[in-house]
Design a protein around this motif. Structure first.
Motif, mmCIF file in Angstrom:
data_model
loop_
_atom_site.group_PDB
_atom_site.id
_atom_site.type_symbol
_atom_site.label_atom_id
_atom_site.label_comp_id
_atom_site.label_asym_id
_atom_site.label_seq_id
_atom_site.Cartn_x
_atom_site.Cartn_y
_atom_site.Cartn_z
ATOM 1 N N ILE A 47 20.823 -35.361 10.099
ATOM 2 C CA ILE A 47 20.895 -34.179 9.239
ATOM 3 C C ILE A 47 21.911 -33.195 9.807
ATOM 4 O O ILE A 47 22.774 -32.685 9.089
ATOM 5 N N ARG A 48 21.811 -32.923 11.115
ATOM 6 C CA ARG A 48 22.762 -32.025 11.768
ATOM 7 C C ARG A 48 24.186 -32.558 11.677
ATOM 8 O O ARG A 48 25.131 -31.827 11.370
ATOM 9 N N ARG A 49 24.341 -33.844 11.932
ATOM 10 C CA ARG A 49 25.667 -34.471 11.906
ATOM 11 C C ARG A 49 26.288 -34.392 10.509
ATOM 12 O O ARG A 49 27.481 -34.143 10.367
ATOM 13 N N SER A 50 25.476 -34.592 9.486
ATOM 14 C CA SER A 50 25.964 -34.515 8.111
ATOM 15 C C SER A 50 26.429 -33.104 7.788
ATOM 16 O O SER A 50 27.510 -32.910 7.214
ATOM 17 N N ARG A 51 25.629 -32.123 8.137
ATOM 18 C CA ARG A 51 26.013 -30.727 7.881
ATOM 19 C C ARG A 51 27.307 -30.358 8.601
ATOM 20 O O ARG A 51 28.196 -29.737 8.015
ATOM 21 N N ASP A 52 27.392 -30.744 9.867
ATOM 22 C CA ASP A 52 28.595 -30.423 10.641
ATOM 23 C C ASP A 52 29.841 -31.095 10.067
ATOM 24 O O ASP A 52 30.904 -30.486 9.988
ATOM 25 N N ALA A 53 29.698 -32.348 9.673
ATOM 26 C CA ALA A 53 30.847 -33.081 9.139
ATOM 27 C C ALA A 53 31.349 -32.460 7.834
ATOM 28 O O ALA A 53 32.560 -32.304 7.639
#
Length: 93
Positions: free
Chosen positions: A34-40
């Motif tokens: 979830i964090r990785r998706s938001r950051d990307a």
């Protein structure tokens, strides 16, 4: 040369990332993706040229397919709940 994806297409892809990220059984994997998706997707806001946007969108589609496969594999195995996870799925105080 293909055209850049519309805002609607990008938002749809982002929602699909979040949907698949929440399907992980493991708390740490779920929150990581979830964090990785938001950051990307937040870093994609700085892209300017049509070519950059199209390349990033194509790469994100490929990564979504990987995320879908991994979330499916994750659902095949069960994990013990961590201390930070509520046992019944809801957190009440």
């Amino acid at each position: 040369m293909s055209t850049a994806p519309s805002t609607t297409q990008v938002l749809s892809l982002y929602r699909e990332f979040l949907r698949n990220a929440t399907k992980f059984n493991n708390y740490n994997f779920k929150n990581y993706f979830i964090r990785r998706s938001r950051d990307a997707f937040n870093s994609g806001k700085t892209l300017k040229t049509q070519e950059e946007i199209t390349n990033a969108y194509t790469k994100a589609q490929q990564e979504l397919e990987v995320l879908k496969r991994q979330s499916l594999i994750s659902r095949l195995y069960s994990f013990e709940k961590l201390v930070v996870e509520p046992l019944n799925g809801s957190h009440k105080k």
